[in-house]
Design an enzyme around this catalytic site. Structure first.
Site: not given
Length: 334
Positions: A178, A249, A151, A204, A227
């Site tokens: 991400d 997701k 992250k 991402e 995303d």
């Protein structure tokens, strides 16, 4: 489908330690669990909502109560897509309907979905943003991981230091990062160049949702996944020319039914497919595991952040995730 009764429970899943991403700190995952009964069989589904859309537990509970009559009328899954908006509430109901149908038919969900027998899947294990040395220590301790997702926070020098530290600690693993919408288009060249040095395989969502057009003519040597920019089936065509991979997701799109349609459409358009999660227990990972059978990249590590998971639980062995049928889905091979 026969008339159903629906029970709804709100739960707070406590994390073992706080988890930081760009612009947000999680201390627990708040979810709703929907249980559907037809008098003989039961199906369950868990929804965690989408925090950046305001799709929290109060919103999900309100949506479920607003839709109670149509849900208890027993719609099929395709009809449910027209009755409820995408989000965590529909995800919980959709997954409960799959689970209920599996129980009624005595057939596992993967078979109902027309998929071959499932296999264990290599999953990423996510490291929340922290000081580089602490992240490197966490990566070194996560010895079973074959794939790690990092992250980022949008602080370019610090983020690149984080990636370099983790790569030094784990030279052999697959690495993805991400951005969680934390970067500007002007930062991309420097970000990508730094990531290439560390053999990063996936970038991402670097830019904020709504700024996808700024990626239209950007050519990255590292595949870019969408995303937050890609919520539902309607968003998939817009990914072409801007993203290389679609991160699906179930909480974003509203359940496994829509997720499978998104995977099919992404493949048709020549895009890679990834399954992710918004956090949650093993009950939420079960449907994601079914979708993961169709995906190139799998990120189903949500339960690893919990102080206590549900029982039975998904298994994490040698960097792979396996969801037995006892977790969800009525008979996935054990």
């Amino acid at each position: 489908m026969a008339r159903l009764t629906m029970d709804v429970a709100a739960e707070g899943l406590r994390l073992a330690q706080p988890f930081r991403i760009a612009g947000y700190l999680f201390e627990r995952f708040d979810v709703v669990v929907v249980t559907l009964r037809d008098g003989h069989h039961t199906g369950r589904g868990e929804g965690g909502g989408v925090y950046y859309l305001g799709d929290d537990v109060p919103h999900m509970l309100a949506e479920l109560e607003r839709s109670r009559e149509v849900i208890e009328a027993g719609p099929d899954r395709d009809t449910l897509r027209t009755l409820m908006p995408p989000g965590g509430a529909r995800n919980a109901v959709d997954c409960a309907l799959w689970d209920l149908e599996a129980a009624r038919c005595g057939m596992p969900v993967w078979q109902l979905a027309g998929l071959p027998p499932p296999r264990a899947l290599r999953t990423t294990f996510t490291l929340g943003a922290n000081e580089p040395a602490l992240m490197a220590e966490a990566a070194a301790l996560c010895t079973q991981a074959q794939a790690i997702k990092i992250k980022l926070t949008g602080d370019l020098p610090l983020d690149l230091a984080r990636v370099a530290a983790i790569r030094a600690a784990r030279p052999e693993v697959w690495l993805g990062v991400d951005g969680n919408q934390g970067y500007q288009a002007a930062d991309l060249d420097d970000l990508v160049a730094g990531l290439l040095l560390q053999r990063v395989a996936l970038l991402e969502q670097p830019l904020a949702r709504g700024r996808e057009a700024e990626l239209q003519h950007y050519r990255s040597p590292i595949p870019i996944a969408g995303d937050e920019s890609i919520l539902t089936l309607a968003d998939v065509p817009g990914a072409v020319g801007r993203f290389d991979v679609v991160n699906i997701k179930l909480d974003k799109c509203g359940g496994l039914t829509e997720a499978l349609l998104m995977a099919d459409e992404a493949r048709r358009l020549g895009l890679g497919v990834m399954v992710g999660n918004m956090g949650g227990s093993s009950l939420a990972m079960g449907p994601g595991f079914v979708l993961g059978q169709r995906c190139d990249i799998v990120d189903l590590d949500g339960p690893t952040f919990l102080a206590n998971d549900r029982s039975p639980a998904v298994d994490y062995v040698h960097g792979n995730v396996w969801a037995p049928g006892t977790v969800w889905g009525g008979g996935v091979l054990a």
